[in-house]
Design a protein around this motif. Structure first.
Motif, PDB file in Angstrom:
ATOM      1  N   LYS A 293       0.857  -1.188   0.000  1.00  0.00           N
ATOM      2  CA  LYS A 293       0.000   0.000   0.000  1.00  0.00           C
ATOM      3  C   LYS A 293       0.895   1.240   0.000  1.00  0.00           C
ATOM      4  O   LYS A 293       1.130   1.854   1.054  1.00  0.00           O
ATOM      5  N   PRO A 294       1.455   1.571  -1.160  1.00  0.00           N
ATOM      6  CA  PRO A 294       2.345   2.727  -1.182  1.00  0.00           C
ATOM      7  C   PRO A 294       1.578   4.037  -0.966  1.00  0.00           C
ATOM      8  O   PRO A 294       0.370   4.127  -1.212  1.00  0.00           O
ATOM      9  N   LYS A 295       2.320   4.985  -0.539  1.00  0.00           N
ATOM     10  CA  LYS A 295       1.727   6.300  -0.293  1.00  0.00           C
ATOM     11  C   LYS A 295       1.438   6.981  -1.615  1.00  0.00           C
ATOM     12  O   LYS A 295       2.282   6.960  -2.521  1.00  0.00           O
ATOM     13  N   PRO A 296       0.258   7.530  -1.810  1.00  0.00           N
ATOM     14  CA  PRO A 296      -0.049   8.198  -3.083  1.00  0.00           C
ATOM     15  C   PRO A 296       0.866   9.393  -3.307  1.00  0.00           C
ATOM     16  O   PRO A 296       1.238  10.097  -2.358  1.00  0.00           O
ATOM     17  N   PRO A 297       1.281   9.601  -4.593  1.00  0.00           N
ATOM     18  CA  PRO A 297       2.191  10.718  -4.861  1.00  0.00           C
ATOM     19  C   PRO A 297       1.504  12.068  -4.694  1.00  0.00           C
ATOM     20  O   PRO A 297       0.279  12.158  -4.530  1.00  0.00           O
ATOM     21  N   HIS A 298       2.284  13.088  -4.798  1.00  0.00           N
ATOM     22  CA  HIS A 298       1.764  14.441  -4.713  1.00  0.00           C
ATOM     23  C   HIS A 298       0.851  14.717  -5.897  1.00  0.00           C
ATOM     24  O   HIS A 298       0.935  14.066  -6.935  1.00  0.00           O
ATOM     25  N   PHE A 299      -0.054  15.688  -5.731  1.00  0.00           N
ATOM     26  CA  PHE A 299      -1.033  15.960  -6.792  1.00  0.00           C
ATOM     27  C   PHE A 299      -0.358  16.332  -8.100  1.00  0.00           C
ATOM     28  O   PHE A 299      -0.735  15.853  -9.163  1.00  0.00           O
ATOM     29  N   VAL A 300       0.645  17.147  -8.061  1.00  0.00           N
ATOM     30  CA  VAL A 300       1.336  17.577  -9.287  1.00  0.00           C
ATOM     31  C   VAL A 300       2.051  16.384  -9.931  1.00  0.00           C
ATOM     32  O   VAL A 300       1.989  16.167 -11.147  1.00  0.00           O
ATOM     33  N   LYS A 301       2.724  15.594  -9.080  1.00  0.00           N
ATOM     34  CA  LYS A 301       3.420  14.419  -9.613  1.00  0.00           C
ATOM     35  C   LYS A 301       2.427  13.415 -10.193  1.00  0.00           C
ATOM     36  O   LYS A 301       2.671  12.804 -11.254  1.00  0.00           O
ATOM     37  N   ALA A 302       1.278  13.243  -9.521  1.00  0.00           N
ATOM     38  CA  ALA A 302       0.261  12.326 -10.022  1.00  0.00           C
ATOM     39  C   ALA A 302      -0.296  12.796 -11.357  1.00  0.00           C
ATOM     40  O   ALA A 302      -0.612  11.996 -12.246  1.00  0.00           O
TER      41      ALA A 302
END
Length: 243
Positions: free
Chosen positions: A29-38
């Motif tokens: 369950k990795p941590k979701p990336p930052h909004f810009v990176k996503a």
């Protein structure tokens, strides 16, 4: 004189061990990336059409039989097939060998030994031989021509010489042969080798007929010869008594 202890002269290397600041990475369950990176990851994500989508299971099998390639006609192979058919039709003795691995020197020696007796040792491929004798009386040969084979053609039925040369090269295993248009086993070839050739058989027949005629002539004249000898003895007795 000042003595210093050994531990004071050694250089001590510190032991360094790296360690993460906040523990190990969570892979499941990795941590979701930052909004810009996503956003950038979503824009640069590759996409393509899946050719196997909505296909049945039989078409998805990776071990399916490959499609047969279209056969290309080879003019040179046809020439070799016609030449091989000519050898079959003009040879009175044909021998089929299973050829085990042999070096080039032994191969040349075997070729030279057969050539010295007026024979031709030739290697033909399965496809070429099939093109040559398919539909001919020699078609039964294809059943034993399954691996690396050699064929020896002879315009004269020299079976004794053939077997003698075969013993010198154990890499060549004699399997069968064609003699006077008949397909024969190796045992039959050995049996035919004990039979003399036509000239020798004719000489033996003439000798037997001559000896039989001489024997018959002696038997027919034996009684006359005996009677003549007895009469001569009797005449000699009579002449002796009269004197």
């Amino acid at each position: 004189m000042i003595f210093t202890r050994k531990p004071l002269l050694e250089i001590l290397n510190p032991f360094v061990q790296t360690k993460r600041l906040r523990g190990k990475i969570n892979i499941q369950k990795p941590k979701p990336p930052h909004f810009v990176k996503a956003t950038y990851l979503a824009l640069t994500k590759p996409f393509f059409h899946n050719p196997k989508k909505n296909l049945p299971l039989i078409d998805l099998c990776t071990k399916a039989s490959p499609t047969r390639k279209e056969e290309i006609e080879n003019p040179f192979q046809k020439i070799l097939a016609q030449e091989a058919l000519g050898y079959f039709q003009s040879s009175k003795l044909i021998a089929f060998y299973h050829a085990n691995p042999m070096n080039s020197i032994d191969h040349f020696k075997a070729f030279a030994a057969f050539h010295k007796e007026g024979m031709l040792m030739k290697g033909l491929g399965k496809k070429t031989l099939e093109m040559a004798i398919k539909g001919t009386p020699y078609e039964a040969v294809l059943d034993i021509y399954v691996s690396r084979n050699m064929i020896v053609f002879s315009s004269e039925p020299k079976i004794k010489q053939l077997l003698k040369i075969s013993k010198r090269f154990p890499q060549l295993i004699l399997m069968a042969g064609v003699y006077e248009g008949k397909f024969l086993h190796i045992d039959d070839l050995i049996k035919y080798s004990s039979i003399p050739n036509l000239e020798t058989a004719q000489a033996m027949l003439a000798q037997n007929l001559k000896s039989s005629a001489s024997k018959l002539h002696r038997q027919l004249n034996s009684h006359q010869t005996s009677l003549l000898a007895l009469l001569n003895d009797r005449q000699k007795q009579i002449s002796d008594s009269s004197e």
